[in-house]
Design a protein around this motif. Structure first.
Motif, PDB file in Angstrom:
ATOM      1  N   ALA A   1       0.855  -1.189   0.000  1.00 41.44           N
ATOM      2  CA  ALA A   1       0.000   0.000   0.000  1.00 41.44           C
ATOM      3  C   ALA A   1       0.886   1.231   0.000  1.00 41.44           C
ATOM      4  N   PHE A   2       0.543   2.198  -0.826  1.00 42.81           N
ATOM      5  CA  PHE A   2       1.185   3.509  -0.783  1.00 42.81           C
ATOM      6  C   PHE A   2       0.206   4.448  -0.115  1.00 42.81           C
ATOM      7  N   ASP A   3       0.605   5.056   0.968  1.00 41.00           N
ATOM      8  CA  ASP A   3      -0.320   5.851   1.779  1.00 41.00           C
ATOM      9  C   ASP A   3      -1.536   4.988   2.089  1.00 41.00           C
ATOM     10  N   ASP A   4      -2.694   5.384   1.552  1.00 39.50           N
ATOM     11  CA  ASP A   4      -3.872   4.578   1.857  1.00 39.50           C
ATOM     12  C   ASP A   4      -4.304   3.718   0.677  1.00 39.50           C
ATOM     13  N   GLN A   5      -3.564   3.862  -0.428  1.00 43.20           N
ATOM     14  CA  GLN A   5      -3.987   3.179  -1.635  1.00 43.20           C
ATOM     15  C   GLN A   5      -3.401   1.762  -1.679  1.00 43.20           C
ATOM     16  N   VAL A   6      -4.278   0.783  -1.749  1.00 47.18           N
ATOM     17  CA  VAL A   6      -3.817  -0.605  -1.847  1.00 47.18           C
ATOM     18  C   VAL A   6      -3.411  -0.873  -3.291  1.00 47.18           C
ATOM     19  N   VAL A   7      -2.156  -1.250  -3.479  1.00 42.85           N
ATOM     20  CA  VAL A   7      -1.638  -1.466  -4.826  1.00 42.85           C
ATOM     21  C   VAL A   7      -1.531  -2.956  -5.135  1.00 42.85           C
ATOM     22  N   LEU A   8      -1.139  -3.738  -4.140  1.00 44.78           N
ATOM     23  CA  LEU A   8      -1.133  -5.192  -4.302  1.00 44.78           C
ATOM     24  C   LEU A   8      -1.908  -5.781  -3.137  1.00 44.78           C
TER      25      LEU A   8
ATOM     26  N   PRO B   1      -3.963  -4.405 -17.132  1.00 49.08           N
ATOM     27  CA  PRO B   1      -4.053  -3.015 -17.585  1.00 49.08           C
ATOM     28  C   PRO B   1      -3.108  -2.123 -16.791  1.00 49.08           C
ATOM     29  N   SER B   2      -2.848  -0.955 -17.325  1.00 49.32           N
ATOM     30  CA  SER B   2      -1.948  -0.012 -16.678  1.00 49.32           C
ATOM     31  C   SER B   2      -2.435   0.335 -15.272  1.00 49.32           C
ATOM     32  N   GLY B   3      -1.515   0.338 -14.331  1.00 48.61           N
ATOM     33  CA  GLY B   3      -1.871   0.701 -12.958  1.00 48.61           C
ATOM     34  C   GLY B   3      -2.338  -0.466 -12.108  1.00 48.61           C
ATOM     35  N   CYS B   4      -2.254  -1.691 -12.631  1.00 46.98           N
ATOM     36  CA  CYS B   4      -2.781  -2.826 -11.879  1.00 46.98           C
ATOM     37  C   CYS B   4      -1.757  -3.382 -10.890  1.00 46.98           C
ATOM     38  N   GLY B   5      -0.520  -2.881 -10.942  1.00 43.64           N
ATOM     39  CA  GLY B   5       0.473  -3.314  -9.957  1.00 43.64           C
ATOM     40  C   GLY B   5       1.556  -4.218 -10.525  1.00 43.64           C
ATOM     41  N   LYS B   6       1.704  -4.284 -11.830  1.00 37.13           N
ATOM     42  CA  LYS B   6       2.717  -5.149 -12.433  1.00 37.13           C
ATOM     43  C   LYS B   6       4.123  -4.683 -12.085  1.00 37.13           C
ATOM     44  N   THR B   7       4.367  -3.391 -12.321  1.00 35.47           N
ATOM     45  CA  THR B   7       5.703  -2.856 -12.034  1.00 35.47           C
ATOM     46  C   THR B   7       6.030  -3.021 -10.559  1.00 35.47           C
ATOM     47  N   THR B   8       5.059  -2.757  -9.708  1.00 28.11           N
ATOM     48  CA  THR B   8       5.281  -2.894  -8.265  1.00 28.11           C
ATOM     49  C   THR B   8       5.678  -4.328  -7.919  1.00 28.11           C
ATOM     50  N   THR B   9       4.998  -5.303  -8.506  1.00 33.77           N
ATOM     51  CA  THR B   9       5.343  -6.705  -8.267  1.00 33.77           C
ATOM     52  C   THR B   9       6.783  -6.981  -8.693  1.00 33.77           C
TER      53      THR B   9
HETATM   54  N1  LIG Z   1       6.065   5.019  -5.334  1.00 30.55           N
HETATM   55  C1  LIG Z   1       4.716   5.080  -5.418  1.00 30.55           C
HETATM   56  N2  LIG Z   1       4.015   5.920  -4.638  1.00 30.55           N
HETATM   57  C2  LIG Z   1       2.674   5.969  -4.721  1.00 30.55           C
HETATM   58  N3  LIG Z   1       1.930   5.236  -5.551  1.00 30.55           N
HETATM   59  C3  LIG Z   1       2.574   4.393  -6.367  1.00 30.55           C
HETATM   60  C4  LIG Z   1       3.988   4.268  -6.350  1.00 30.55           C
HETATM   61  N4  LIG Z   1       4.343   3.344  -7.274  1.00 30.55           N
HETATM   62  C5  LIG Z   1       3.201   2.916  -7.828  1.00 30.55           C
HETATM   63  N5  LIG Z   1       2.135   3.539  -7.297  1.00 30.55           N
HETATM   64  C6  LIG Z   1       0.731   3.300  -7.650  1.00 30.55           C
HETATM   65  O1  LIG Z   1       0.511   1.914  -7.633  1.00 30.55           O
HETATM   66  C7  LIG Z   1      -0.363   1.532  -8.668  1.00 30.55           C
HETATM   67  C8  LIG Z   1       0.240   0.405  -9.442  1.00 30.55           C
HETATM   68  O2  LIG Z   1       1.371   0.879 -10.107  1.00 30.55           O
HETATM   69  P1  LIG Z   1       2.281  -0.017 -11.033  1.00 30.55           P
HETATM   70  O3  LIG Z   1       2.757  -1.178 -10.271  1.00 30.55           O
HETATM   71  O4  LIG Z   1       3.320   0.882 -11.610  1.00 30.55           O
HETATM   72  O5  LIG Z   1       1.273  -0.475 -12.155  1.00 30.55           O
HETATM   73  P2  LIG Z   1       1.537  -1.085 -13.603  1.00 30.55           P
HETATM   74  O6  LIG Z   1       2.999  -1.336 -13.756  1.00 30.55           O
HETATM   75  O7  LIG Z   1       0.724  -2.308 -13.644  1.00 30.55           O
HETATM   76  O8  LIG Z   1       1.043  -0.067 -14.572  1.00 30.55           O
HETATM   77  C9  LIG Z   1      -0.657   2.767  -9.473  1.00 30.55           C
HETATM   78  O9  LIG Z   1      -1.926   3.238  -9.110  1.00 30.55           O
HETATM   79  C10 LIG Z   1       0.416   3.737  -9.057  1.00 30.55           C
HETATM   80  O10 LIG Z   1      -0.083   5.043  -9.086  1.00 30.55           O
END
Ligand SMILES: Nc1ncnc2c1ncn2[C@@H]1O[C@H](COP(=O)(O)OP(=O)(O)O)[C@@H](O)[C@H]1O
Ligand SMILES: [Mg+2]
Lengths: 270, 363
Positions: free
Chosen positions: B14-21, B39-47
């Motif tokens: 979670a970033f701040d309050d936003q659940v990303v994974l 789709p874009s923003g689904c958390g792939k890069t984060t994973t």
């Molecule tokens: N360092 C960060 N701080 C805050 N939010 C982030 C950060 N990195 C990613 N996010 C948020 O996490 C979500 C998933 O991001 P990301 O993993 O990059 O998605 P994808 O690669 O699938 O497009 C997005 O909504 C993005 O805004």
């Protein structure tokens, strides 16, 4: 075609305020008071060798101190959040909104034998120091006045280094020391070079700082030149010749430094 | 399971309050080509960043070869990354870029030279050693980024949308080349893309993600033929997704007709999503089909025609090699195995429900 048209005012500006004075300086440097061509102005300059070396020495010391303070400051500042960066930048710039003379006068009263600094030392039970009217005071004045010119270019290049490039280096096995040595420092070199340029040039030619904080005890090139134009000796021909020699030495220094930083992105100003 | 190399266990981010994974569970086998698709923003890069060590999960564990590596910094992981924007070192030439990791590892000079030369050959850029990286085209920079990573012989290569910036033709070529490289060097690839076609053509395993949840894990064929829910079905290729009612086991009603199907285990008269692939709808005479409709539009797509067939219930997308004129009435027929029944997502936090049996691929 359009672009050519747009640059015309700039070209005219350059011609009037840069090229013309430069030509005047060259003409004056190679003429005598009677107007004839001569090398006398240059051959008579040897007696000022001490002033030359002292000027360059103090400017080099001041530039080195600015770099030693400015680089780490920029480096750690660039890692901070956007808000902290902005506030810090305002504080770094703040002194520059004050008049240059005023700032330097303030330093006079700080460094005086009975000034703020010595009173602080006394308060701590330490022996007082004689600083005012020494080279040390001149260097302090240079560092204080020119430090922002070192910080700004270095900070702006470090700030622009892409986070993913640093991550790529870590990814390839570099620890933080190696990341700095192999990636951040080389990428920040253009900023370092322009910082050095922007501090060294005003430092080597200053005359106000040496007059006020050096108390006229040690003459710098700036004082010498000023004296030829505005002082009692009034010899603009010699003044021009000294300016020309100083300019050439500075240009050689910069050329050598640029060679040193060659291959880096975005070569340095000048 | 013996050749499991990486495991993400209940990874929550979670970033701040936003659940990303949302509690990701996933394992990656040695030497497989696994794709994170969504789709874009689904958390792939984060994973991917969690695997690479650039981000620590808020909770949960990452295992590498059975060892928990949450606290291992990136430079100590035997994992290399090809970054989304390449992230080449602009102050070094091609040779120095590729040699970077080997120099850090303090390999002998001759060995470095040999391996860099060899790797540049592998990525099809022999003789580029002295070039400045800024003078290279996008495709060439891409290959340098790959060379810079694989020259270190990592066990795992992470690739974040590496072909995203390339034009279509080059992208197709690079897809084939990447797959070839993966087979040649025999290492695990974890590949991120939002392009379903890319995922289908390159991967051994696809992980479909949406809004921080894994939707389905499977082979490309599994995912295409047996999408687990309407999201996967619509994201992987084009689909007709129709509201239906499960009358009883193996019986479903949609589009005004009751069909036999292969699905069971639903409640009686449960509302479901029915997924029908456009190429599975067969065109026939109006009176012979299960569904009647009127051709509303037809476009030639190179190999097949693509039609919109308007029926009282639903406009069907149909792909066929047969041509039918606009305005003509036709019939559409379906066999039981062309009909895919999906449970409706629960109305509230439809996407947030973690799928219990996430690793179906291995079955
Ligand atoms: N360092 C960060 N701080 C805050 N939010 C982030 C950060 N990195 C990613 N996010 C948020 O996490 C979500 C998933 O991001 P990301 O993993 O990059 O998605 P994808 O690669 O699938 O497009 C997005 O909504 C993005 O805004
Ligand atoms: Mg991404």
């Amino acid at each position: 075609m359009n672009k050519k048209g747009l640059s015309t005012p700039y070209v005219i500006w350059m011609a009037i305020f840069v090229v013309a004075p430069l030509i005047l300086v060259v003409v004056y440097a190679f003429t005598s008071k009677s107007g004839g061509f001569t090398f006398e102005n240059f051959s008579g300059m040897l007696q000022y060798a001490g002033i030359f070396s002292n000027s360059f020495l103090l400017a080099i010391i001041a530039t080195a101190i600015c770099l030693a303070i400015g680089y780490p400051l920029s480096y750690f500042l660039a890692k901070e959040s956007a808000t902290i960066r902005k506030v810090a930048m305002i504080f770094i710039m703040l002194p520059m909104w004050m008049n240059f003379l005023l700032r330097t006068y303030a330093w006079m009263s700080i460094l005086e034998d009975t000034g703020l600094f010595n009173r602080l030392l006394a308060l701590l039970g330490l022996p007082t120091l004689h600083i005012i009217n020494t080279n040390a005071a001149v260097v302090i004045g240079m560092v204080y006045n020119f430090l922002p010119f070192m910080i700004l270019p270095i900070f702006s290049v470090i700030e622009k280094i892409d986070r993913s490039v640093i991550e790529a280096a870590q990814d390839l096995g570099a620890n933080s020391v190696m990341v700095f040595k192999r990636v951040i420092f080389p990428l920040s070199l253009p900023g370092v070079l322009s910082g050095i340029t922007m501090v060294f040039i005003p430092a080597v030619s200053t005359f106000v700082i040496s007059k006020l904080l050096g108390g006229g005890m040690t003459w710098l090139l700036g004082d010498l030149i000023e004296n030829q134009f505005l002082g009692n000796v009034y010899n603009p021909h010699l003044g021009s010749a000294i300016s020309l020699v100083m300019m050439i030495i500075v240009m050689i220094c910069m050329a050598v430094m640029n060679r040193f930083g060659e291959g880096e992105e975005g070569a340095v100003v000048l | 399971m013996s050749n499991e190399l990486i495991r993400l266990k209940d990874c929550f981010m979670a970033f701040d309050d936003q659940v990303v994974l949302n509690s990701i569970n996933l394992y990656i086998k040695d030497r497989e080509f696994l794709t994170l698709l969504g789709p874009s923003g689904c958390g792939k890069t984060t994973t991917l960043r969690i695997i690479g060590g650039f981000q620590k999960p808020t909770s949960g564990s990452v295992f590498f070869d059975g060892v928990r590596i949450n606290d291992v910094p990136p430079h100590k992981r035997r994992i290399n990354t090809v970054f989304q924007k390449y992230a080449l070192f602009s102050h070094m030439n091609v040779f120095e870029n590729v040699a970077f990791g080997l120099r850090i590892a303090k390999l002998p000079k001759a060995e470095i030279k040999r391996r860099v030369t060899e790797t540049l050959k592998l990525v099809n850029l022999p003789g580029f050693e002295k070039r400045s990286v800024n003078s290279l085209s996008g495709g060439q920079q891409q290959r340098i980024a790959i060379a810079r990573a694989i020259v270190n012989r990592p066990q795992v290569l992470l690739l974040d949308e590496p072909l995203g910036a390339l034009d279509l033709k080059l992208r197709k070529e690079m897809q084939i080349e990447l797959k070839k490289i993966q087979q040649q060097v025999g290492i695990t690839f974890v590949y991120v893309t939002h392009d379903q076609e890319e995922a289908l053509t390159m991967s051994d395993t696809i992980v479909v993600m949406n809004q921080g949840n894994i939707q389905q894990i499977g082979t490309p064929t599994d995912i295409y033929n047996e999408p687990k829910n309407a999201f996967v079905a619509s994201f992987i290729g084009e689909s007709n997704i129709i509201d239906g009612i499960m009358n009883e086991d193996y019986m479903v009603t949609f589009a005004g007709h009751t069909f036999r199907c292969l699905d069971s285990g639903f409640a009686q008269n449960e509302l479901v999503d029915v997924v029908v692939r456009p190429e599975d709808l067969h065109i026939c005479a109006p009176e012979e089909g299960h569904i009647r409709g009127v051709v509303e539009s037809i476009v030639f797509k190179g190999v097949h025609y693509e039609m919109i067939v308007r029926t009282p219930a639903f406009p069907f997308l149909v792909q066929s090699t047969l041509h039918r004129a606009v305005g003509q009435e036709i019939g559409l027929s379906l066999t039981p195995d062309d009909i895919h029944i999906m449970r409706k997502p629960k109305q509230k936090d439809a996407q947030a429900a973690p799928l219990p049996d996430a690793q179906a691929a291995d079955a």
